[in-house]
Enzyme design. Structure first.
Site, PDB file in Angstrom:
ATOM      1  CG  ASP A 225      38.542  56.230  92.152  1.00 17.40           C
ATOM      2  OD1 ASP A 225      37.880  57.215  92.490  1.00 17.40           O
ATOM      3  OD2 ASP A 225      38.048  55.105  91.949  1.00 17.40           O
ATOM      4  CD  GLU A 299      38.059  58.021  96.868  1.00 22.64           C
ATOM      5  OE1 GLU A 299      38.305  57.031  96.173  1.00 22.64           O
ATOM      6  OE2 GLU A 299      36.923  58.528  96.931  1.00 22.64           O
TER       7      GLU A 299
HETATM    8  C1  GLC Z   1      35.756  57.045  94.140  1.00 23.19           C
HETATM    9  C2  GLC Z   1      35.252  58.251  93.372  1.00 23.19           C
HETATM   10  C3  GLC Z   1      33.769  58.109  93.201  1.00 23.19           C
HETATM   11  C4  GLC Z   1      33.496  56.861  92.396  1.00 23.19           C
HETATM   12  C5  GLC Z   1      34.141  55.653  93.056  1.00 23.19           C
HETATM   13  C6  GLC Z   1      34.196  54.515  92.092  1.00 23.19           C
HETATM   14  O1  GLC Z   1      35.245  56.986  95.423  1.00 23.19           O
HETATM   15  O2  GLC Z   1      35.616  59.423  94.034  1.00 23.19           O
HETATM   16  O3  GLC Z   1      33.196  59.221  92.581  1.00 23.19           O
HETATM   17  O4  GLC Z   1      32.125  56.646  92.276  1.00 23.19           O
HETATM   18  O5  GLC Z   1      35.483  55.895  93.414  1.00 23.19           O
HETATM   19  O6  GLC Z   1      35.114  54.783  91.088  1.00 23.19           O
END
Ligand code: GLC
Length: 579
Positions: A225, A299
């Site tokens: 993440d 991500e």
């Molecule tokens: C990422 C997740 C999102 C979350 C953020 C903070 O972007 O996909 O849902 O709010 O991280 O953890």
């Protein structure tokens, strides 16, 4: 090819032609994202749970999917719906128990489904043992978070101001004062999500142990993440201070908004890449033990050149699959065939040679694919993601072309929307519309729960748009999706070359070709009008081909034969032809 590769004398030849050897499971997968809160509720409390996921695995299996990624299932006060984790090795009670997780693993194994978990390394929770221990400066935990002294307030000697102007992605200052420690802590997301400090070797090891814990339970890898946020600058390089970030070039942003600043000190810092490489080594050490590759997905909403760095370099392997957000955000409902070809080419051009591409159509942070593109284009987008080389990412419900839910201000739960304090414009920041419960059938609450409450309201169209209806119908989004998932397992889609052409401004064609195998052509009409095209410019194609699959509104019948030099496509037609 494997026999060829294994013949000792030809081993070197194989190394140089590695791209042509048998692909590993993760290089040809469809990865299905489950948002646990909204997939299936087994105990009637209106919140999805682990036993619900176990019950729903048959649907995944039936669709032909062999890998799922679960958004966080860990203990959490739920300020950011599981992305604020208070214990990385425990299950959130409303989702079930560790026994339920073990059952889910057993059942997925039985069905031949691999489980990928979410790994949230950037932050923890301010309602956790780690945070309390750190706030109290308990030995070993002092530096688990990013702590800093405030700046004196020139107007009030009894007050301190945040250490810098750094912002939270969810609006407002990124610093929060802690009265126990008498310092501020940094949070790139909600106040409830204090950033972890990767300059502390103890924390680094602690988080590696989190990975080991779940790998020992048999998971197939992790989706990592918010990776660009992992490191902040080292204050040692700035006279012991955290310097202010400069203004960004977005003139329409107000000072509370994240994009008001250019995040040169809080994002994309150099040590981030090395940490990803270290995690990759850890995953690879498991493969060395039992021969099963574990996968890392990352991500990062970053410019493409930075995204590509996650793949690794000449000396290090990194993320197996840095998410392709060019595909997710670069294609809009207005994109024509040339725009889409350009986005596809962009990824294939920047991706380092020998790495695996991926195609992301949606996730829990973006409006649903069928709403972003218009439901009439949903089959096209699914087809493209599945026919392109590499890995397709499907967010739950995309196989049905589920659309966004509509939520009033009162029903809104997402902190990104609630923090706007704006009952008029909140929906622009809200991620709730993509998180409404999955539509299993047309019964009360869409078969999501046996109770009479759902944590987010259902999208209003669930009676017409649901899995049950689409299984029963002779043609449906689901059936089209499923047909192509099956085709994706064939050699030509796993290993074949890609040739893409904008045949006209409106019609995009993708050819997948491998000598001595069938050839596949996917054709998409992006126009609301009929389009007549010829495939003659793909010179290897025969004069006739079979329709392997056709979209919901297509006039082409599965199994029929077509003349490749003269095809008339209906509005938004998506068809897959095969030799
Ligand atoms: C990422 C997740 C999102 C979350 C953020 C903070 O972007 O996909 O849902 O709010 O991280 O953890």
């Amino acid at each position: 090819m494997r026999t060829f590769c294994c013949a000792g004398v030809l081993f070197l030849v194989c190394l140089t032609t590695i791209a042509f050897c048998d692909k590993q499971w993760w290089q040809k997968a469809v990865i299905y994202q489950i948002y646990p809160r909204s997939f299936k509720d087994s105990n009637g409390d209106g919140i999805g749970d682990l036993n619900g996921i176990t019950q729903g695995l048959q649907h995944v299996k039936d669709a032909g999917i062999e890998t799922i990624w679960l958004s966080p299932i860990y203990k959490s006060p739920m300020y950011d719906f599981g992305y604020d984790i208070s214990n990385f090795k425990e299950i959130q009670p409303e989702y079930g128990t560790m026994q339920d997780f073990d059952n889910l693993m057993t059942e997925s194994k039985r069905l031949g489904i691999r489980v990928v978990l979410d790994f949230v390394p950037n932050h923890g929770s301010n309602e956790s043992d780690w945070f309390d221990l750190s706030a109290n400066r308990t030995r070993g935990y002092e530096n688990y978070f990013i702590w800093a002294d405030g700046k004196p307030d020139p107007n009030n000697p009894n007050k301190v101001l945040p250490p810098s102007n750094w912002l939270s992605a969810f609006r407002g200052s990124g610093w929060e004062y802690n009265a126990i420690r008498k310092q501020f802590y940094f949070h790139q997301f909600a106040i409830a999500q204090p950033d972890l400090n990767y300059r502390d070797p103890l924390l680094v090891e602690e988080m590696k142990n989190v990975l080991r814990f779940w790998l020992d339970k048999g998971v197939a890898g992790f989706r990592v993440d918010a990776i660009p946020h992992l490191f902040e600058i080292d204050p040692k390089d700035f006279g012991g201070k955290y310097p202010d970030e400069p203004r960004a070039n977005f003139i329409d942003k107000v000072p509370e908004e994240f994009d008001y600043l250019d995040h040169i000190y809080t994002q994309n810092q150099e040590p981030t890449y090395d940490m990803v490489y270290q995690w990759r080594d850890l995953l690879d050490s498991y493969e060395k033990k039992d021969g099963m590759p574990r996968v890392m997905l990352t991500e990062a909403y970053t410019p493409v050149k930075l995204t590509m760095r996650y793949y690794g370099n000449a000396t290090h392997n990194g993320s197996h699959l840095p998410f392709n957000f060019e595909f997710l955000r670069g294609i809009t409902k207005d994109s024509d065939a040339r725009d889409i070809k350009f986005i596809i080419d962009k990824w294939m051009t920047y991706m380092p040679l020998g790495r695996t591409a991926n195609w992301v159509n949606g996730n829990h942070d973006n409006n649903r694919m069928a709403s972003r593109h218009g439901i009439e284009r949903a089959d096209i987008m699914n087809m493209l993601a599945l026919v392109l080389p590499g890995v397709a990412l499907t967010y739950q419900g995309e196989e049905l072309a589920m659309t966004d839910g509509e939520l009033t201000w009162e029903e809104t739960k997402d902190p990104a929307a609630c923090n706007t304090n704006d009952p008029i414009n909140y929906y622009k920041s809200s991620r709730d519309p993509a998180r409404t419960p999955f539509h299993w059938d047309d019964s009360a609450n869409a078969g999501f729960t046996t109770g009479n409450f759902t944590w987010l309201p259902l999208a209003k169209n669930y009676k017409e748009l649901n899995l049950k209806v689409q299984i029963a119908a002779p043609k449906s989004h689901y059936k089209f999706y499923k047909d192509i998932v099956a085709l994706k397992k064939e050699k030509v889609l796993v290993e074949g070359d890609l040739e893409s052409k904008a045949l006209t401004n409106d019609v995009l064609a993708l050819m997948r070709y491998l000598p001595n195998e069938k050839t596949v052509v996917a054709i998409a009409n992006l126009s609301p009008k009929d389009s007549t095209i010829s495939l003659d410019s793909f010179r290897v194609l025969p004069s006739t081909m079979k329709v392997y699959a056709s979209s919901l509104n297509s006039k082409f019948e599965k199994g029929s034969t077509v003349q490749t030099s003269n095809l008339t496509l209906s509005p938004y037609d998506a068809i897959v032809l095969s030799t």
